[in-house]
Write an enzyme that holds these catalytic residues in place. Sequence first.
Site, PDB file in Angstrom:
ATOM      1  N   MET A  30     -70.630  -4.864 -22.718  1.00  0.00           N
ATOM      2  CA  MET A  30     -70.657  -3.890 -23.814  1.00  0.00           C
ATOM      3  C   MET A  30     -69.341  -3.124 -23.867  1.00  0.00           C
ATOM      4  O   MET A  30     -69.258  -2.061 -24.492  1.00  0.00           O
ATOM      5  CB  MET A  30     -71.847  -2.940 -23.659  1.00  0.00           C
ATOM      6  CG  MET A  30     -73.184  -3.686 -23.721  1.00  0.00           C
ATOM      7  SD  MET A  30     -74.566  -2.667 -24.237  1.00  0.00           S
ATOM      8  CE  MET A  30     -74.581  -1.439 -22.947  1.00  0.00           C
ATOM      9  N   LEU A  33     -64.461  -1.494 -20.202  1.00  0.00           N
ATOM     10  CA  LEU A  33     -64.396  -2.344 -19.007  1.00  0.00           C
ATOM     11  C   LEU A  33     -63.846  -1.607 -17.794  1.00  0.00           C
ATOM     12  O   LEU A  33     -62.949  -0.777 -17.910  1.00  0.00           O
ATOM     13  CB  LEU A  33     -63.538  -3.576 -19.312  1.00  0.00           C
ATOM     14  CG  LEU A  33     -64.029  -4.404 -20.504  1.00  0.00           C
ATOM     15  CD1 LEU A  33     -63.108  -5.606 -20.727  1.00  0.00           C
ATOM     16  CD2 LEU A  33     -65.471  -4.877 -20.323  1.00  0.00           C
ATOM     17  N   HIS A  37     -66.605  -5.167 -14.226  1.00  0.00           N
ATOM     18  CA  HIS A  37     -66.480  -6.235 -15.227  1.00  0.00           C
ATOM     19  C   HIS A  37     -65.368  -7.219 -14.832  1.00  0.00           C
ATOM     20  O   HIS A  37     -65.531  -8.434 -14.934  1.00  0.00           O
ATOM     21  CB  HIS A  37     -66.125  -5.654 -16.598  1.00  0.00           C
ATOM     22  CG  HIS A  37     -67.166  -4.736 -17.178  1.00  0.00           C
ATOM     23  ND1 HIS A  37     -66.935  -3.394 -17.377  1.00  0.00           N
ATOM     24  CD2 HIS A  37     -68.422  -4.964 -17.615  1.00  0.00           C
ATOM     25  CE1 HIS A  37     -68.002  -2.831 -17.926  1.00  0.00           C
ATOM     26  NE2 HIS A  37     -68.930  -3.761 -18.085  1.00  0.00           N
ATOM     27  N   ARG A 189     -71.345   4.276 -17.761  1.00  0.00           N
ATOM     28  CA  ARG A 189     -72.033   5.564 -17.953  1.00  0.00           C
ATOM     29  C   ARG A 189     -71.583   6.623 -16.945  1.00  0.00           C
ATOM     30  O   ARG A 189     -71.899   7.800 -17.120  1.00  0.00           O
ATOM     31  CB  ARG A 189     -73.546   5.378 -17.893  1.00  0.00           C
ATOM     32  CG  ARG A 189     -74.092   4.596 -19.097  1.00  0.00           C
ATOM     33  CD  ARG A 189     -75.606   4.657 -19.210  1.00  0.00           C
ATOM     34  NE  ARG A 189     -76.080   4.224 -20.514  1.00  0.00           N
ATOM     35  CZ  ARG A 189     -76.546   2.997 -20.782  1.00  0.00           C
ATOM     36  NH1 ARG A 189     -76.594   2.084 -19.832  1.00  0.00           N
ATOM     37  NH2 ARG A 189     -76.957   2.683 -22.001  1.00  0.00           N
TER      38      ARG A 189
HETATM   39  P1  AMP Z   1     -72.341  -3.790 -19.364  1.00  0.00           P
HETATM   40  O1  AMP Z   1     -71.032  -3.739 -20.068  1.00  0.00           O
HETATM   41  O2  AMP Z   1     -72.692  -2.495 -18.664  1.00  0.00           O
HETATM   42  O3  AMP Z   1     -73.459  -4.336 -20.207  1.00  0.00           O
HETATM   43  O4  AMP Z   1     -72.161  -4.818 -18.180  1.00  0.00           O
HETATM   44  C1  AMP Z   1     -71.715  -6.131 -18.422  1.00  0.00           C
HETATM   45  C2  AMP Z   1     -71.910  -6.935 -17.179  1.00  0.00           C
HETATM   46  O5  AMP Z   1     -71.173  -6.344 -16.107  1.00  0.00           O
HETATM   47  C3  AMP Z   1     -73.374  -6.988 -16.705  1.00  0.00           C
HETATM   48  O6  AMP Z   1     -73.663  -8.283 -16.218  1.00  0.00           O
HETATM   49  C4  AMP Z   1     -73.403  -5.961 -15.609  1.00  0.00           C
HETATM   50  O7  AMP Z   1     -74.416  -6.206 -14.647  1.00  0.00           O
HETATM   51  C5  AMP Z   1     -72.027  -6.149 -14.997  1.00  0.00           C
HETATM   52  N1  AMP Z   1     -71.626  -4.965 -14.250  1.00  0.00           N
HETATM   53  C6  AMP Z   1     -71.594  -3.689 -14.684  1.00  0.00           C
HETATM   54  N2  AMP Z   1     -71.221  -2.849 -13.692  1.00  0.00           N
HETATM   55  C7  AMP Z   1     -71.001  -3.624 -12.600  1.00  0.00           C
HETATM   56  C8  AMP Z   1     -70.595  -3.360 -11.251  1.00  0.00           C
HETATM   57  N3  AMP Z   1     -70.346  -2.136 -10.832  1.00  0.00           N
HETATM   58  N4  AMP Z   1     -70.487  -4.401 -10.406  1.00  0.00           N
HETATM   59  C9  AMP Z   1     -70.740  -5.673 -10.822  1.00  0.00           C
HETATM   60  N5  AMP Z   1     -71.120  -5.983 -12.081  1.00  0.00           N
HETATM   61  C10 AMP Z   1     -71.259  -4.974 -12.958  1.00  0.00           C
END
Ligand code: AMP
Length: 280
Positions: A30, A33, A37, A189
Amino acid sequence: MQTFLHTSALQSQLKTWRSQGLRIGFVPTMGNLHEGHYALIKKAQATCHEVVVSIFVNPLQFGANEDFAGYPRTLKADLDGLAQMGVGAVFAPDEAEIYPRPVTDMSFVEVPGLSDMLCGASRPGHFRGVTTIVNKLFNIVQPDMAIFGLKDFQQFTIIKRMVSDLAMSVELVGMETIREADGLAMSSRNGYLGAAERQQAPLLYQTLQDLRDKIRQGEHDYFELELLGQEELENAGFRPDYVAIRRADNLDVPFADSPGLVILAAAWLGKTRLIDNIQL
Ligand code: AMP
């Protein structure tokens, strides 16, 4: 790096890559980054010739009173970071590209049961939004592999179930959680946290570690341990949503001798809802 706003243009690039026999990896995000990510992208790059990253803040997975409008959107910085990483294609569609009709009129994908517990209990419809968008993005990209963070452990479990139930031909990879130096799981967040909250936030992971240590030392009254975890979080200034000890394979409530556990927690710190988990 090419940035695609439209499905058709992305698909024509993918067609070229596939005709060259290239293995394609996919990292849905989303945006906003961070190192978490980027770790997913690096891992995908290690086993794929080309990696597609999507950036789409999916309205379908936000509840009416949630942070969709205020979710951090930092497309320019994200594209700079992705270009530096050598990503081949970014898919950054707008809402109309993904949901050309009112979403209430559109097809959806739902994994029952798993989607209704834990985060799903306090965020009704959230996981239906996730599985629907992930399914649609899989159909658009048709990746050989897709990688997701285990920080969102329930989400990964649900996506694995969807892929298995619907015989989707994509290899799923889970990536360990990337953390700040003080243990806080990286998350878009985290930027919502005020300075004092940011100081308190690592206590979420600390609480999970304490519970893990107790289980390792032989404590098996999981219900008691969950209550203890909630108490610890309350004492640290959180409003816990849940602390749950579950089987890692299917999120069932474990018996005392069940192997392969995961401890999951969601808790509010002021206006920010944080989640984290730890596997045993
Ligand atoms: P998001 O942008 O929050 O929807 O996350 C996109 C992807 O990044 C999802 O597969 C999340 O689980 C992964 N992700 C987010 N934060 C982390 C983190 N701290 N460590 C590993 N993967 C993450």
